[in-house]
Motif scaffolding. Structure first.
Motif, PDB file in Angstrom:
ATOM      1  N   ASP A 104       0.838  -1.194   0.000  1.00  0.00           N
ATOM      2  CA  ASP A 104       0.000   0.000   0.000  1.00  0.00           C
ATOM      3  C   ASP A 104       0.877   1.250   0.000  1.00  0.00           C
ATOM      4  N   LYS A 105       0.838   2.011  -1.102  1.00  0.00           N
ATOM      5  CA  LYS A 105       1.654   3.218  -1.209  1.00  0.00           C
ATOM      6  C   LYS A 105       1.240   4.290  -0.210  1.00  0.00           C
ATOM      7  N   LEU A 106       0.058   4.172   0.350  1.00  0.00           N
ATOM      8  CA  LEU A 106      -0.421   5.182   1.284  1.00  0.00           C
ATOM      9  C   LEU A 106       0.124   4.983   2.695  1.00  0.00           C
ATOM     10  N   LYS A 107       0.771   3.845   2.936  1.00  0.00           N
ATOM     11  CA  LYS A 107       1.320   3.559   4.265  1.00  0.00           C
ATOM     12  C   LYS A 107       2.843   3.647   4.230  1.00  0.00           C
ATOM     13  N   PRO A 108       3.438   4.104   5.341  1.00  0.00           N
ATOM     14  CA  PRO A 108       4.905   4.081   5.409  1.00  0.00           C
ATOM     15  C   PRO A 108       5.393   2.641   5.583  1.00  0.00           C
ATOM     16  N   HIS A 109       6.570   2.362   5.080  1.00  0.00           N
ATOM     17  CA  HIS A 109       7.157   1.028   5.162  1.00  0.00           C
ATOM     18  C   HIS A 109       8.525   1.100   5.836  1.00  0.00           C
ATOM     19  N   ILE A 110       8.758   0.190   6.774  1.00  0.00           N
ATOM     20  CA  ILE A 110      10.069   0.019   7.390  1.00  0.00           C
ATOM     21  C   ILE A 110      10.604  -1.303   6.864  1.00  0.00           C
ATOM     22  N   VAL A 111      11.759  -1.248   6.198  1.00  0.00           N
ATOM     23  CA  VAL A 111      12.282  -2.417   5.507  1.00  0.00           C
ATOM     24  C   VAL A 111      13.398  -3.056   6.336  1.00  0.00           C
ATOM     25  N   VAL A 112      13.323  -4.397   6.436  1.00  0.00           N
ATOM     26  CA  VAL A 112      14.198  -5.177   7.314  1.00  0.00           C
ATOM     27  C   VAL A 112      14.845  -6.321   6.530  1.00  0.00           C
ATOM     28  N   CYS A 113      16.124  -6.584   6.826  1.00  0.00           N
ATOM     29  CA  CYS A 113      16.789  -7.795   6.339  1.00  0.00           C
ATOM     30  C   CYS A 113      17.693  -8.315   7.457  1.00  0.00           C
ATOM     31  N   ARG A 114      18.705  -9.077   7.138  1.00  0.00           N
ATOM     32  CA  ARG A 114      19.575  -9.626   8.175  1.00  0.00           C
ATOM     33  C   ARG A 114      20.515  -8.570   8.748  1.00  0.00           C
ATOM     34  N   SER A 115      21.170  -7.795   7.860  1.00  0.00           N
ATOM     35  CA  SER A 115      22.177  -6.843   8.337  1.00  0.00           C
ATOM     36  C   SER A 115      21.909  -5.387   7.961  1.00  0.00           C
ATOM     37  N   GLY A 116      21.010  -5.171   7.028  1.00  0.00           N
ATOM     38  CA  GLY A 116      20.700  -3.812   6.594  1.00  0.00           C
ATOM     39  C   GLY A 116      21.085  -3.510   5.160  1.00  0.00           C
ATOM     40  N   ALA A 117      21.849  -4.386   4.522  1.00  0.00           N
ATOM     41  CA  ALA A 117      22.292  -4.151   3.142  1.00  0.00           C
ATOM     42  C   ALA A 117      21.161  -4.386   2.131  1.00  0.00           C
ATOM     43  N   ARG A 118      20.541  -5.554   2.175  1.00  0.00           N
ATOM     44  CA  ARG A 118      19.440  -5.837   1.242  1.00  0.00           C
ATOM     45  C   ARG A 118      18.276  -4.894   1.478  1.00  0.00           C
ATOM     46  N   SER A 119      17.994  -4.618   2.751  1.00  0.00           N
ATOM     47  CA  SER A 119      16.885  -3.704   3.039  1.00  0.00           C
ATOM     48  C   SER A 119      17.215  -2.296   2.543  1.00  0.00           C
TER      49      SER A 119
END
Length: 94
Positions: A50-65
């Motif tokens: 949903d483009k109307l919501k903010p997204h917090i992106v997570v991975c293992r170390s922070g590189a992929r996210s």
């Protein structure tokens, strides 16, 4: 690129937590309520977000996210990278 420290993620109750790790990594534990879309499938499953919501992106170390956050931002999303990824996560997992 916007970033957030792991300890502050749950303060953003309106945000979608998007986990871009691989299936095997998520099976070891993920943030409760997170949405899982592996980074390699993100462009194909973008319509699920949903483009109307903010997204917090997570991975293992922070590189992929970080890559996912940059891509989402290019696509018009309000996206933030969780610094340090799950390696730095101190909260509970499911």
């Amino acid at each position: 690129m916007k970033t957030i420290m792991p300890k502050n993620v749950l303060d953003h109750k309106d945000a979608v937590i998007l986990d871009v790790r691989e299936v095997e990594e998520v099976q070891a534990g993920r943030i409760e309520g997170s949405t899982h879309i592996p980074l390699g499938l993100l462009e194909f499953r973008l319509h699920e977000l949903d483009k109307l919501k903010p997204h917090i992106v997570v991975c293992r170390s922070g590189a992929r996210s970080g890559r996912a956050t940059a891509y989402l931002t290019e696509q018009g999303f309000d996206a933030t990278n969780m610094v340090g990824g799950m390696n730095e996560w101190q909260g509970t997992t499911v």
